[in-house]
Design an enzyme around this catalytic site. Structure first.
Site, short mmCIF file in Angstrom:
data_model
loop_
_atom_site.label_atom_id
_atom_site.label_comp_id
_atom_site.label_asym_id
_atom_site.label_seq_id
_atom_site.Cartn_x
_atom_site.Cartn_y
_atom_site.Cartn_z
N CYS A 152 0.80 -1.22 0.00
CA CYS A 152 0.00 0.00 0.00
C CYS A 152 0.84 1.28 0.00
CB CYS A 152 -0.93 0.00 1.21
SG CYS A 152 -2.09 -1.39 1.24
N HIS B 207 -1.97 19.70 7.48
CA HIS B 207 -2.86 18.61 7.06
C HIS B 207 -2.11 17.27 7.11
CE1 HIS B 207 -5.53 21.77 5.62
NE2 HIS B 207 -4.52 22.26 4.92
#
Length: 496
Positions: free
Chosen positions: A224, A387
């Site tokens: 991933c 973020h």
């Protein structure tokens, strides 16, 4: 007697002390040099123009010394600008949005599981418990071949899924950026578990009739976190190939990897992994600087594959009946924690302000010299980033990182909502999260974004981006028709 309010003075005072400390350390050079500069200006004013002119005339310059000094300055400037790495810009990206016909509500998923595993009710019950606690919603999607009972994971169906996902993302990228296929200089495709011949990168080249001298790469088996590995590879290639465009395609093809056996550790991916893909345009062209969304600042890669447990914690193998699946170890979270620890140890000095690095260093020295039982200081990464895009690998992964990095619910909102709406889309999940933040109108010029991904092997990879311009709410993206409904409350357990 009316209830007395708690005394907030101590906590308020402590807050201002901490703010003052951070300001003092982070602006140490400015605060030190400002009085020196003021002193120099005052002295110049005091001397006056006549005294300064006399001082200038008293200095004797030798022509050879002037020429040598000028040559040295030009040489140093040339070496500096020649060795300075090229800026890598993320011009734009596009995420694949599966059609409604591929949607898999909980009821459909469990009905299929009961029919496929009719002889093994315990495995069905296990999948139901996982799904209840997974954090996934009712709108995640699986490819058409998995909707059959039993599933039909043929090579043709797998290629069909790859074509739909990759070509849709590429078409959307071309539309958003105005990029023409002949303008692509570098192509990188990453897909961990589906690696056909010819490769997926060759499939893209054939579809869009890309140039014969294109530099193409196909990454497989890297899990991933392969999306950030692809970004790192593109960055290295763009450093040595000037005036070039690189397209990175990140996806995972589900069709051939849907496990149909009974082993619980291998049934887990069935409950979490869903369809998804993204196409990203990177460029080192200066002409792209103004319209590019982000600038790549850092990529940090950590590989724990030398450890046997880490190497085998996500392992593709056959079960006792000869059915192939991905075995997820019980040690996965502990190994992921160790990989993250190594990764943030490397990335911390690159991104953290001096005040946080000093606190960490003082705590480390204190533990080594005075008391090993002192609680280790966890740097405040919220001072380095606005973020956070944490790989939506599962609820446990997001919970663990939120706890370890001391993040707020808003910081992990993009990751939780991506998991809820799209499931674990593997390497492309980070781009759905980035698009969520943009769709909420939260991405401002100068904002810093930290992408964190985990992958088999075992790997933890990070990428740091800086927003190039305030980004308007995008239209036509994966969140276009549902962003107003998010964030949603996700209960600990959804009773099925």
């Amino acid at each position: 007697m009316p209830p007395t309010l708690p005394d907030f003075s101590n906590s308020v005072n402590l807050k201002y002390v901490k703010l003052g400390y951070h300001y003092l350390v982070d602006h140490f050079l400015t605060l030190t040099l400002t009085p020196v500069m003021i002193g120099i200006v005052v002295e110049i004013v005091r001397l006056g123009p006549d005294e300064l002119l006399n001082m200038w005339n008293s200095v004797h310059f030798d022509l050879i010394q002037l020429l040598c000094s000028s040559f040295l300055l030009v040489f140093i400037a040339t070496v500096y600008f020649m060795s300075k790495p090229r800026c890598i810009y993320l011009v734009d990206y596009a995420c694949y949005k599966p059609p409604v016909t591929c949607r898999v509500p909980f009821a459909t998923f469990m009905e299929h599981s009961r029919l496929i595993l009719s002889n093994n009710p315990k495995s069905v019950e296990f999948q139901m418990r996982i799904l209840e606690r997974s954090g996934l919603g009712e709108e995640t999607c699986l490819p058409p071949a998995i909707h059959y009972i039993p599933p039909k994971p043929t090579m043709e169906a797998a290629r069909g899924e790859a074509e739909v996902v990759i070509f849709s993302a590429m078409d959307s990228l071309f539309e958003k950026t105005g990029l023409k296929p002949k303008d692509i200089d570098i192509l990188i495709v990453n897909c961990s578990l589906f690696s056909p011949t010819p490769s997926l990168s060759a499939m893209v080249i054939n579809k869009y009739k890309l140039r014969s001298n294109i530099k193409s790469f196909n990454l497989s088996g890297m899990g991933c976190s392969a999306g950030l590995i692809s970004i790192d590879l593109a960055r290295d290639l763009l450093q040595v190939h000037p005036n070039s465009n690189a397209v990175v395609v990140s996806t995972e093809i589900i069709t051939p990897n849907y496990y149909q056996g009974k082993e619980r550790a291998m049934l887990l991916p069935n409950c979490l992994f869903r369809m998804g893909g993204a196409a990203i345009l990177l460029s080192n062209r200066r002409s792209e600087r103004r319209r590019a969304k982000y600038r790549l600042v850092h990529v940090v890669r950590t590989h724990k594959g030398a450890d046997d447990k880490a190497y085998r914690c996500v392992f593709e193998e056959e079960d006792r009946e000869g059915k192939v699946g991905i075995n997820l170890s019980k040690d996965l979270m502990a190994i992921a924690g160790e990989a993250l620890k190594s990764n943030i140890t490397t990335i911390g000095p690159l991104v953290l302000p001096g005040s946080e690095q000093l606190l960490f260093l003082l705590t480390l020295i204190g533990r080594k010299i005075f008391n090993p039982k002192w609680k280790p200081y966890i740097p405040d990464f919220k001072m380095a980033f606005e973020h956070f895009c944490i790989h939506a690998g599962g609820r446990a992964v997001i919970d663990e990182l939120q706890k370890n990095l001391q993040l707020s619910a808003e910081h992990v909102e993009a990751s939780r909502m991506t998991l809820h709406r799209f499931g674990n889309t593997s390497s492309s999940s980070l781009w759905y999260e980035m698009n969520y933040i943009e769709s909420k109108g939260r991405m401002k010029k100068g904002d810093r974004v930290w992408q964190i991904a985990f992958g088999s092997g075992f790997k933890c990879n990070s990428a740091v981006w800086k927003c190039n311009r305030t980004i308007k709410t995008p239209t036509g993206g994966p969140w276009d028709d549902c962003i107003d409904r998010y964030p949603v409350h996700i209960p600990e357990v959804v009773k099925l």
